[in-house]
Design a protein around this motif. Sequence first.
Motif, mmCIF file in Angstrom:
data_model
loop_
_atom_site.group_PDB
_atom_site.id
_atom_site.type_symbol
_atom_site.label_atom_id
_atom_site.label_comp_id
_atom_site.label_asym_id
_atom_site.label_seq_id
_atom_site.Cartn_x
_atom_site.Cartn_y
_atom_site.Cartn_z
ATOM 1 N N LEU A 184 3.762 2.191 2.798
ATOM 2 C CA LEU A 184 3.514 2.478 4.214
ATOM 3 C C LEU A 184 4.615 1.952 5.126
ATOM 4 C CD1 LEU A 184 -0.330 1.782 4.432
ATOM 5 C CD2 LEU A 184 0.832 3.979 4.274
ATOM 6 N N ASN A 218 0.843 -1.198 0.000
ATOM 7 C CA ASN A 218 0.000 0.000 0.000
ATOM 8 C C ASN A 218 0.874 1.243 0.000
ATOM 9 O OD1 ASN A 218 -2.501 -1.313 0.024
ATOM 10 N ND2 ASN A 218 -2.300 -1.702 2.208
ATOM 11 N N HIS A 219 0.492 2.209 -0.821
ATOM 12 C CA HIS A 219 1.295 3.417 -0.971
ATOM 13 C C HIS A 219 0.560 4.639 -0.450
ATOM 14 C CE1 HIS A 219 3.483 0.710 -3.586
ATOM 15 N NE2 HIS A 219 4.490 1.570 -3.545
ATOM 16 N N PHE A 220 1.347 5.577 0.040
ATOM 17 C CA PHE A 220 0.828 6.871 0.508
ATOM 18 C C PHE A 220 1.857 7.932 0.130
ATOM 19 C CE2 PHE A 220 0.571 10.109 3.922
ATOM 20 C CZ PHE A 220 -0.721 10.551 3.661
#
Length: 116
Positions: free
Chosen positions: A47, A40-42
Motif C-alpha cells: 500500500l 499490506n498488499h493490494f
Amino acid sequence: MSHEHVSNTKRIWFVFILLSVVTTVEVFLGILKPQSLHLNHFLGMNLLNWIFYILTIFKAYYIVWAFMHMEGEKGSLRWAVVSSVIFLVAYLLFILLIEADYIFEVFKNSTIKWNF
C-alpha cells in the motif's frame, strides 16, 4: 479592446504550497515507512508504494495543469495530450513487466545463477 494584467500571485502560492505539502507527505512516509502500509498488499504491491504512485501522478498532473497552462486549453487538446501519455505509459509498463517476468523465469528455471 483593453487587456488588463491579472496577477497570478495567489495562484502561484497555492500551487507551491499544495505541491510542497504533497512532497512533504511523500518524504515523511518514505522516512517512517508505516508497517500498516508497508506490509499490506493490494494487487501485488504494498500500500505504501500505491500511495507513492498516486501522489506522484497527482503532482505530475497538477504541474501540467497549472504550469503548462492546460486548464486554459480546449478539451480536444487536453484529451490528445493525456491520451498519448496514458497510452505510452501503459505500453512501457507492459513491456517492462513482460521482460522482467521472462528474465525472472530464465534465472529461476536454468543453471544460470543470480550474480547480482
